[in-house]
Design an enzyme around this catalytic site. Structure first.
Site, PDB file in Angstrom:
ATOM      1  N   TYR A  15     -18.107  33.371 -15.559  1.00  0.00           N
ATOM      2  CA  TYR A  15     -17.927  33.628 -16.853  1.00  0.00           C
ATOM      3  C   TYR A  15     -18.200  31.509 -17.085  1.00  0.00           C
ATOM      4  O   TYR A  15     -17.875  30.778 -16.444  1.00  0.00           O
ATOM      5  CB  TYR A  15     -17.483  33.427 -18.030  1.00  0.00           C
ATOM      6  CG  TYR A  15     -17.330  34.417 -18.669  1.00  0.00           C
ATOM      7  CD1 TYR A  15     -17.828  34.179 -19.715  1.00  0.00           C
ATOM      8  CD2 TYR A  15     -16.665  35.649 -18.387  1.00  0.00           C
ATOM      9  CE1 TYR A  15     -17.526  35.067 -20.739  1.00  0.00           C
ATOM     10  CE2 TYR A  15     -16.687  36.674 -19.383  1.00  0.00           C
ATOM     11  CZ  TYR A  15     -17.737  36.783 -20.269  1.00  0.00           C
ATOM     12  OH  TYR A  15     -17.757  37.756 -21.880  1.00  0.00           O
ATOM     13  N   LYS A  66     -42.833  35.543 -21.189  1.00  0.00           N
ATOM     14  CA  LYS A  66     -44.324  35.591 -21.788  1.00  0.00           C
ATOM     15  C   LYS A  66     -45.443  35.175 -20.970  1.00  0.00           C
ATOM     16  O   LYS A  66     -45.235  35.036 -19.708  1.00  0.00           O
ATOM     17  CB  LYS A  66     -44.714  35.415 -23.215  1.00  0.00           C
ATOM     18  CG  LYS A  66     -43.413  36.768 -23.869  1.00  0.00           C
ATOM     19  CD  LYS A  66     -43.399  36.818 -25.356  1.00  0.00           C
ATOM     20  CE  LYS A  66     -42.619  37.353 -26.400  1.00  0.00           C
ATOM     21  NZ  LYS A  66     -42.665  37.104 -27.419  1.00  0.00           N
ATOM     22  N   GLU A  68     -18.995  29.925 -20.135  1.00  0.00           N
ATOM     23  CA  GLU A  68     -19.196  28.820 -21.551  1.00  0.00           C
ATOM     24  C   GLU A  68     -18.893  27.868 -21.175  1.00  0.00           C
ATOM     25  O   GLU A  68     -18.057  27.229 -20.961  1.00  0.00           O
ATOM     26  CB  GLU A  68     -17.515  30.347 -22.317  1.00  0.00           C
ATOM     27  CG  GLU A  68     -18.389  31.299 -22.485  1.00  0.00           C
ATOM     28  CD  GLU A  68     -17.249  32.430 -23.898  1.00  0.00           C
ATOM     29  OE1 GLU A  68     -15.719  31.753 -23.401  1.00  0.00           O
ATOM     30  OE2 GLU A  68     -17.142  33.338 -23.373  1.00  0.00           O
ATOM     31  N   ARG A 104     -36.666  37.766 -18.502  1.00  0.00           N
ATOM     32  CA  ARG A 104     -36.322  37.609 -19.916  1.00  0.00           C
ATOM     33  C   ARG A 104     -34.992  36.473 -20.428  1.00  0.00           C
ATOM     34  O   ARG A 104     -34.721  36.199 -19.784  1.00  0.00           O
ATOM     35  CB  ARG A 104     -36.333  38.724 -20.098  1.00  0.00           C
ATOM     36  CG  ARG A 104     -37.111  40.046 -19.693  1.00  0.00           C
ATOM     37  CD  ARG A 104     -36.468  41.580 -20.092  1.00  0.00           C
ATOM     38  NE  ARG A 104     -37.138  41.221 -21.591  1.00  0.00           N
ATOM     39  CZ  ARG A 104     -38.428  41.682 -21.920  1.00  0.00           C
ATOM     40  NH1 ARG A 104     -39.233  41.536 -21.263  1.00  0.00           N
ATOM     41  NH2 ARG A 104     -38.753  41.443 -22.871  1.00  0.00           N
ATOM     42  N   THR A 108     -39.732  31.606 -25.942  1.00  0.00           N
ATOM     43  CA  THR A 108     -39.008  33.084 -25.261  1.00  0.00           C
ATOM     44  C   THR A 108     -39.249  32.310 -23.009  1.00  0.00           C
ATOM     45  O   THR A 108     -40.460  31.186 -23.242  1.00  0.00           O
ATOM     46  CB  THR A 108     -39.615  34.248 -25.045  1.00  0.00           C
ATOM     47  OG1 THR A 108     -41.525  34.338 -24.774  1.00  0.00           O
ATOM     48  CG2 THR A 108     -39.691  34.921 -26.147  1.00  0.00           C
ATOM     49  N   ASP A 117     -42.308  27.409 -33.094  1.00  0.00           N
ATOM     50  CA  ASP A 117     -41.864  29.047 -32.318  1.00  0.00           C
ATOM     51  C   ASP A 117     -43.321  29.741 -31.420  1.00  0.00           C
ATOM     52  O   ASP A 117     -44.161  30.274 -31.507  1.00  0.00           O
ATOM     53  CB  ASP A 117     -41.911  30.020 -33.436  1.00  0.00           C
ATOM     54  CG  ASP A 117     -40.923  31.289 -31.862  1.00  0.00           C
ATOM     55  OD1 ASP A 117     -41.231  31.452 -30.993  1.00  0.00           O
ATOM     56  OD2 ASP A 117     -40.580  32.396 -32.860  1.00  0.00           O
TER      57      ASP A 117
HETATM   58  C1  LIG Z   1     -42.018  37.622 -28.193  1.00  0.00           C
HETATM   59  C2  LIG Z   1     -41.026  36.317 -29.275  1.00  0.00           C
HETATM   60  C3  LIG Z   1     -40.055  35.979 -30.043  1.00  0.00           C
HETATM   61  C4  LIG Z   1     -38.777  37.242 -30.064  1.00  0.00           C
HETATM   62  O1  LIG Z   1     -38.482  37.457 -28.091  1.00  0.00           O
HETATM   63  P1  LIG Z   1     -37.183  38.228 -27.720  1.00  0.00           P
HETATM   64  O2  LIG Z   1     -36.590  37.895 -26.537  1.00  0.00           O
HETATM   65  O3  LIG Z   1     -38.216  40.118 -27.625  1.00  0.00           O
HETATM   66  O4  LIG Z   1     -36.089  38.325 -28.631  1.00  0.00           O
HETATM   67  C5  LIG Z   1     -39.793  35.539 -30.951  1.00  0.00           C
HETATM   68  N1  LIG Z   1     -40.915  34.476 -31.287  1.00  0.00           N
HETATM   69  C6  LIG Z   1     -42.070  35.311 -30.984  1.00  0.00           C
HETATM   70  C7  LIG Z   1     -43.184  34.028 -32.526  1.00  0.00           C
HETATM   71  C8  LIG Z   1     -42.618  35.862 -30.291  1.00  0.00           C
HETATM   72  O5  LIG Z   1     -43.590  36.049 -29.936  1.00  0.00           O
END
Ligand SMILES: *Cc1c(COP(=O)(O)O)cnc(C)c1O
Length: 436
Positions: A60, A240, A62, A246, A237, A211
């Site tokens: 933990y 990707k 936090e 993840r 993220t 984002d």
């Molecule tokens: C994939 C994605 C997310 C979210 O990612 P998760 O890890 O699945 O929650 C947020 N914004 C965009 C633009 C994405 O393509």
């Protein structure tokens, strides 16, 4: 199951829990023998997966480095600081929070840090390429906040058909005076002009949140322009194009905002951070700082453009006329008016080509059917595919879809031969791990 290099992780699992080991081994086999074209997926390196499987999961932690709510966090402070330093260096910013469990959590923290419940924000709607956390009615972003949406150019005669309509962004911001202007998408194949977004945000008195979940790897290597210094907050993220475990990141150059983001993440929306994942993020961010990673990202874009070009030559339409990044949206109706994303996804999966159906701009069909496929090159490029292989992939896609249109018998015959050819190619390009 074929056995490759000895794998102590799988040996341990097999000895301790054969039931789980069997499922994991089957998944490893699936990944090894299929062509992964889902634009949001990738194959993390053995080192990233190794870090995710370490003792760092037992703790933990936090709070933040030097300010924890539990004793014994010495090494967790070290690993989190290392991950933060690498994220800041990679993206060229001053503050990085490496604790978000996912991209959606990163966005939730960004929203909590920049808005009060009920505030208005402007974004691209899901069906045009946005994400569910950008204001979908049944997502937190649509439940607790008030989303308004800007549009794409829908005019076929317009040179920027199916691209962001910056006049619409400006008009929506002028009318609604949003607290936040959000850019960055899940299914947008073109360059995002962050400077232009910032100009519009400034005019409207809004904060710009970018984002970059999909294009983080491209940004990290200069293959796509950076959201810094334009965006006030950047979320992403890590799994990707960035090819890590993840998870998510939230970054900023603004000290006040960084404090709000930290508070929003913990204790705002999360408890203990996943420290084994923070360790794996540190490894992935380290990999992303190498020259090889830049070469990889350049090849991702070259491969995506080759796939898009080859599919166009087979009679498919690529929305917006092509791609600048790692993904494309294929309008199947240009090939055959009857072809749906749902059918195409299912037929291709039978042949070992993994894709996802996706709406195209202004799609007449429902999200469960769709007229399009979203295809991306990050995963195939990781296993070493180059442009000749991408042209073969395009040819297989066309063979399978053409057969499907002719009927069940033709589809069954073609699926069998293409599946065998796909297996052969996958065997020539083994994954960086061989965890069987
Ligand atoms: C994939 C994605 C997310 C979210 O990612 P998760 O890890 O699945 O929650 C947020 N914004 C965009 C633009 C994405 O393509």
């Amino acid at each position: 199951m074929p056995t490759h290099a000895p794998d102590t992780v799988m040996d341990t699992l097999r000895a301790a829990d054969p039931e789980v080991a069997t499922i994991v081994a089957a998944e490893a086999e699936r990944q090894e023998t299929t062509i992964e074209l889902i634009a949001s997926e990738n194959h993390a390196s053995p080192a990233v997966m190794a870090a995710a499987g370490t003792v760092m999961t037992n703790k933990y932690a936090e709070g933040y480095p030097g300010r924890r709510y539990y004793g014994g966090c010495l090494h967790h402070d070290a690993i989190e600081r290392l991950a933060q330093e690498r994220a800041k260096k990679l993206f060229g910013c001053s503050y990085a929070n490496v604790q978000p469990h996912s991209g959606a959590q990163a966005n939730m923290a960004a929203f909590l840090a920049t808005m009060d419940p009920g505030n208005t924000f402007a974004s691209l709607v899901l069906k045009d390429g946005g994400h569910l956390s950008h204001g979908m009615k049944i997502n937190f972003s649509g439940i607790f906040y008030n989303p308004v949406h800007y549009a794409l150019h829908y005019d076929k005669a317009h040179p920027e058909h199916e691209r962001i309509d910056y006049d619409s962004v400006r008009a929506v911001c002028k009318e609604h005076k949003p607290r936040v202007l959000l850019c960055g998408y899940s299914a947008y194949p073109r360059v995002i002009d962050f400077a232009r977004f910032r100009e519009i945000a400034d005019e409207a008195g809004a904060l710009l949140v970018a984002d970059v979940a999909h294009i983080a790897g491209l940004i990290a290597t200069g293959v796509h322009p950076s959201p810094f210094p334009h965006a006030h907050v950047v979320t992403t993220t890590t799994h990707k194009s960035l090819r890590g475990p993840r998870g998510g990141l939230v970054m900023t150059n603004d000290e006040e905002l960084s404090k709000k983001i930290n508070k929003a993440l913990f204790p705002g929306i999360q408890g203990g951070p996943l420290m084994h994942i923070v360790a794996a993020k540190a490894v992935a961010l380290g990999e992303a700082l190498t020259h090889e990673f830049k070469t990889y990202q350049q090849q991702v874009v070259a491969n995506a453009q080759t796939l898009a070009g080859a599919l166009s030559a087979h009679g498919y339409r690529i929305t917006s006329g092509g791609t600048d990044n790692h993904l494309m949206l294929v309008d199947l109706t240009a090939r055959d008016a009857e072809l749906t994303g749902k059918d195409a996804e299912g037929w291709l999966e039978g042949a070992g080509i993994i894709t996802n159906k996706n709406g195209i701009p202004d799609d007449a069909r429902s999200p469960m059917v769709t007229s399009g496929l979203r295809l991306g090159a990050p995963a195939t490029t990781t296993r070493g595919f180059g442009e000749p292989e991408m042209r073969e992939v395009a040819a297989w896609i066309d063979r399978v879809l053409s057969a499907g249109l002719k009927g069940a018998d033709e589809l069954a015959r073609t699926t069998e031969t293409v599946r065998a050819e796909v297996r052969d190619m996958c065997a020539r390009f083994p994954l960086p791990h061989a965890a069987h």
